[in-house]
Design a protein around this motif. Structure first.
Motif, PDB file in Angstrom:
ATOM      1  N   ASN A 114       0.789  -1.229   0.000  1.00 31.72           N
ATOM      2  CA  ASN A 114       0.000   0.000   0.000  1.00 31.72           C
ATOM      3  C   ASN A 114       0.822   1.281   0.000  1.00 31.72           C
ATOM      4  OD1 ASN A 114      -2.867  -0.935   0.170  1.00 31.72           O
ATOM      5  ND2 ASN A 114      -2.117  -1.950   2.000  1.00 31.72           N
ATOM      6  N   ASP A 115       2.020   1.251   0.564  1.00 30.17           N
ATOM      7  CA  ASP A 115       2.782   2.487   0.752  1.00 30.17           C
ATOM      8  C   ASP A 115       3.900   2.688  -0.262  1.00 30.17           C
ATOM      9  OD1 ASP A 115       1.120   2.650   2.869  1.00 30.17           O
ATOM     10  OD2 ASP A 115       2.656   2.840   4.416  1.00 30.17           O
ATOM     11  N   PHE A 116       4.114   1.724  -1.151  1.00 30.25           N
ATOM     12  CA  PHE A 116       5.178   1.845  -2.148  1.00 30.25           C
ATOM     13  C   PHE A 116       4.578   1.685  -3.542  1.00 30.25           C
ATOM     14  CE2 PHE A 116       7.287   0.833   1.742  1.00 30.25           C
ATOM     15  CZ  PHE A 116       8.485   1.530   1.692  1.00 30.25           C
ATOM     16  N   GLU A 117       4.971   2.578  -4.434  1.00 23.45           N
ATOM     17  CA  GLU A 117       4.416   2.565  -5.790  1.00 23.45           C
ATOM     18  C   GLU A 117       5.285   1.703  -6.710  1.00 23.45           C
ATOM     19  OE1 GLU A 117       3.874   6.526  -7.157  1.00 23.45           O
ATOM     20  OE2 GLU A 117       2.463   7.060  -5.556  1.00 23.45           O
ATOM     21  N   PHE A 118       4.939   0.435  -6.778  1.00 23.19           N
ATOM     22  CA  PHE A 118       5.664  -0.490  -7.639  1.00 23.19           C
ATOM     23  C   PHE A 118       5.017  -0.540  -9.013  1.00 23.19           C
ATOM     24  CE2 PHE A 118       6.554  -2.372  -3.398  1.00 23.19           C
ATOM     25  CZ  PHE A 118       7.933  -2.258  -3.423  1.00 23.19           C
ATOM     26  N   SER A 119       5.805  -0.924 -10.002  1.00 18.83           N
ATOM     27  CA  SER A 119       5.255  -1.167 -11.327  1.00 18.83           C
ATOM     28  C   SER A 119       4.368  -2.404 -11.260  1.00 18.83           C
ATOM     29  CB  SER A 119       6.383  -1.396 -12.337  1.00 18.83           C
ATOM     30  OG  SER A 119       7.105  -2.569 -12.010  1.00 18.83           O
ATOM     31  N   ALA A 120       3.525  -2.578 -12.289  1.00 19.64           N
ATOM     32  CA  ALA A 120       2.625  -3.732 -12.316  1.00 19.64           C
ATOM     33  C   ALA A 120       3.408  -5.039 -12.282  1.00 19.64           C
ATOM     34  CB  ALA A 120       1.747  -3.669 -13.563  1.00 19.64           C
ATOM     35  N   GLU A 121       4.581  -5.063 -12.945  1.00 14.83           N
ATOM     36  CA  GLU A 121       5.387  -6.285 -12.992  1.00 14.83           C
ATOM     37  C   GLU A 121       5.905  -6.671 -11.603  1.00 14.83           C
ATOM     38  OE1 GLU A 121       5.747  -4.220 -16.987  1.00 14.83           O
ATOM     39  OE2 GLU A 121       5.837  -3.633 -14.873  1.00 14.83           O
ATOM     40  N   GLU A 162      13.682  -3.186 -10.750  1.00 14.34           N
ATOM     41  CA  GLU A 162      12.413  -2.710 -11.310  1.00 14.34           C
ATOM     42  C   GLU A 162      12.580  -1.938 -12.621  1.00 14.34           C
ATOM     43  OE1 GLU A 162       8.275  -0.612  -9.846  1.00 14.34           O
ATOM     44  OE2 GLU A 162      10.118  -0.179  -8.752  1.00 14.34           O
ATOM     45  N   PRO A 163      13.513  -0.964 -12.725  1.00 15.38           N
ATOM     46  CA  PRO A 163      13.655  -0.241 -14.004  1.00 15.38           C
ATOM     47  C   PRO A 163      14.010  -1.161 -15.165  1.00 15.38           C
ATOM     48  CG  PRO A 163      14.777   0.938 -12.229  1.00 15.38           C
ATOM     49  CD  PRO A 163      14.403  -0.399 -11.684  1.00 15.38           C
ATOM     50  N   ALA A 164      14.858  -2.157 -14.917  1.00 10.66           N
ATOM     51  CA  ALA A 164      15.254  -3.085 -15.981  1.00 10.66           C
ATOM     52  C   ALA A 164      14.078  -3.948 -16.413  1.00 10.66           C
ATOM     53  CB  ALA A 164      16.411  -3.964 -15.509  1.00 10.66           C
ATOM     54  N   VAL A 165      13.230  -4.326 -15.459  1.00  9.95           N
ATOM     55  CA  VAL A 165      12.051  -5.134 -15.786  1.00  9.95           C
ATOM     56  C   VAL A 165      11.055  -4.297 -16.583  1.00  9.95           C
ATOM     57  CG1 VAL A 165      10.070  -6.354 -14.813  1.00  9.95           C
ATOM     58  CG2 VAL A 165      12.322  -6.650 -13.795  1.00  9.95           C
ATOM     59  N   LYS A 166      10.808  -3.064 -16.128  1.00 15.28           N
ATOM     60  CA  LYS A 166       9.864  -2.187 -16.828  1.00 15.28           C
ATOM     61  C   LYS A 166      10.332  -1.902 -18.248  1.00 15.28           C
ATOM     62  CE  LYS A 166       8.219   1.424 -14.814  1.00 15.28           C
ATOM     63  NZ  LYS A 166       8.153   2.692 -14.029  1.00 15.28           N
ATOM     64  N   GLY A 167      11.637  -1.743 -18.410  1.00 15.04           N
ATOM     65  CA  GLY A 167      12.187  -1.448 -19.732  1.00 15.04           C
ATOM     66  C   GLY A 167      12.446  -2.673 -20.576  1.00 15.04           C
ATOM     67  N   ASN A 168      12.122  -3.852 -20.020  1.00 13.92           N
ATOM     68  CA  ASN A 168      12.347  -5.118 -20.736  1.00 13.92           C
ATOM     69  C   ASN A 168      13.784  -5.212 -21.260  1.00 13.92           C
ATOM     70  OD1 ASN A 168      11.309  -7.628 -21.496  1.00 13.92           O
ATOM     71  ND2 ASN A 168      10.785  -6.929 -23.556  1.00 13.92           N
ATOM     72  N   LYS A 169      14.741  -4.892 -20.379  1.00 13.91           N
ATOM     73  CA  LYS A 169      16.145  -4.843 -20.759  1.00 13.91           C
ATOM     74  C   LYS A 169      16.716  -6.232 -21.015  1.00 13.91           C
ATOM     75  CE  LYS A 169      16.616  -0.357 -20.186  1.00 13.91           C
ATOM     76  NZ  LYS A 169      16.860   0.544 -21.324  1.00 13.91           N
ATOM     77  N   VAL A 170      17.646  -6.291 -21.950  1.00 15.87           N
ATOM     78  CA  VAL A 170      18.397  -7.512 -22.222  1.00 15.87           C
ATOM     79  C   VAL A 170      19.875  -7.189 -22.030  1.00 15.87           C
ATOM     80  CG1 VAL A 170      19.021  -9.245 -23.933  1.00 15.87           C
ATOM     81  CG2 VAL A 170      16.683  -8.352 -23.859  1.00 15.87           C
ATOM     82  N   ASN A 175      17.311 -11.738 -20.841  1.00 12.97           N
ATOM     83  CA  ASN A 175      16.153 -10.870 -20.706  1.00 12.97           C
ATOM     84  C   ASN A 175      15.798 -10.819 -19.219  1.00 12.97           C
ATOM     85  OD1 ASN A 175      13.120 -10.375 -20.428  1.00 12.97           O
ATOM     86  ND2 ASN A 175      13.448  -9.870 -22.584  1.00 12.97           N
ATOM     87  N   ILE A 176      15.969  -9.653 -18.608  1.00 10.77           N
ATOM     88  CA  ILE A 176      15.816  -9.525 -17.161  1.00 10.77           C
ATOM     89  C   ILE A 176      14.420  -9.932 -16.705  1.00 10.77           C
ATOM     90  CG2 ILE A 176      16.034  -7.984 -15.190  1.00 10.77           C
ATOM     91  CD1 ILE A 176      18.627  -8.505 -16.749  1.00 10.77           C
TER      92      ILE A 176
END
Length: 282
Positions: A114-121, A162-170, A175-176
């Protein structure tokens, strides 16, 4: 530098701990509703820790998309009690120790969701491992009490990645997001049967996190080098232009000189100026 995720959440638990009663009001209310004696000395039957862990596992298998149970620890506790009641063991309640652990860890995850804004992933990952992690303290594995625990590291690593997952980084053909999908699924599936799963996943996540951090550092370094190169180029251009202005100021200049400068001589002079820094003796 921001504090690790676990440090932030654990800090918020200090107030929560002060709100927890010695005996859970839910236990008291349940005993009274069943017609049990209200005497504090009256013994009452309790579910074993194994019963509670098995009930949590049943909820894990049937929870589906019910996100309320992740967001609201009170709603989860009610679902847990209903699941325990379905075992058909008569009038029983959670033991005081199990109830307190569920209160503390329930509030921990409630704060996390509830208190942290995570990405959907990342939120999906946390929902998948929420209940397997909630079972750990009931088995004597209190990861909040340990200075170093693989679960603490895993939660912090998810925040880092989280940033690597959101950006679908390889990175290095990895693939992270796909890698994390596999590791999180392993926790959800193996937590009840493989005690080493958390250490194994933590080690793999640590390797991935290091690669991501290294890649990010290299990108920052290239950006800095590019920026510094642009600055040096602008300085060299200004220096060459200043020398040209000083040489031709107030003097008659053959028409061919400006043509030569515009056709490439100016660029050669700029390159020569830049080379002075590399070869100052020349």
């Amino acid at each position: 530098k921001s504090l690790p995720l676990i440090t932030q959440v654990t800090g918020k638990l200090l107030d929560i701990l002060n709100e927890i009663n010695t005996v859970s009001p839910e236990i008291t209310n349940r005993i009274l509703s069943k017609g049990e004696s209200s005497s504090s000395n009256q013994a009452y039957a309790c579910y074993s820790a194994d019963d509670v862990v098995n009930a949590i596992s049943q909820i894990q298998n049937t929870i589906g998309g019910n996100s309320t149970l992740h967001l609201d620890s009170t709603a989860f506790n009610k679902r847990l009690q209903n699941t325990l009641d379905s075992l058909g063991q008569g009038v029983k309640s959670l033991s005081k120790n199990d109830s307190q652990r569920l209160d503390v860890y329930g509030k921990f995850f409630e704060t996390l969701f509830n208190d942290f804004e995570f990405s959907a992933e990342i939120k999906t990952y946390l929902e998948k491992i929420h209940l397997p992690l909630l079972s750990l303290p009931l088995q004597g594995n209190d990861f909040l009490d340990a200075d170093r625990h693989p679960v603490r590291a895993i939660l912090n690593q998810l925040a880092i990645l989280e940033p690597a997952v959101k950006g679908n980084k390889v990175i290095k053909n990895i693939n992270i997001k796909n890698a994390l999908n596999t590791l999180i699924d392993r926790i959800a599936q193996e937590a009840g049967v493989n005690p080493a799963i958390f250490t194994e996943v933590e080690q793999e996540l640590d390797g991935i996190a290091k690669q991501v951090i290294k890649s990010a550092d290299l990108k920052v370094k290239r950006i800095i080098e590019t920026y510094e190169g642009q600055q040096k180029l602008e300085i060299a251009k200004r220096s060459v232009q200043q020398e040209i202005n000083e040489l031709i100021a107030g003097r008659p200049v053959p028409a061919v000189i400006p043509l030569l400068l515009e056709s490439g001589w100016r660029q050669l002079l700029v390159i020569a100026e830049l080379n002075k820094e590399k070869h100052p003796g020349e």
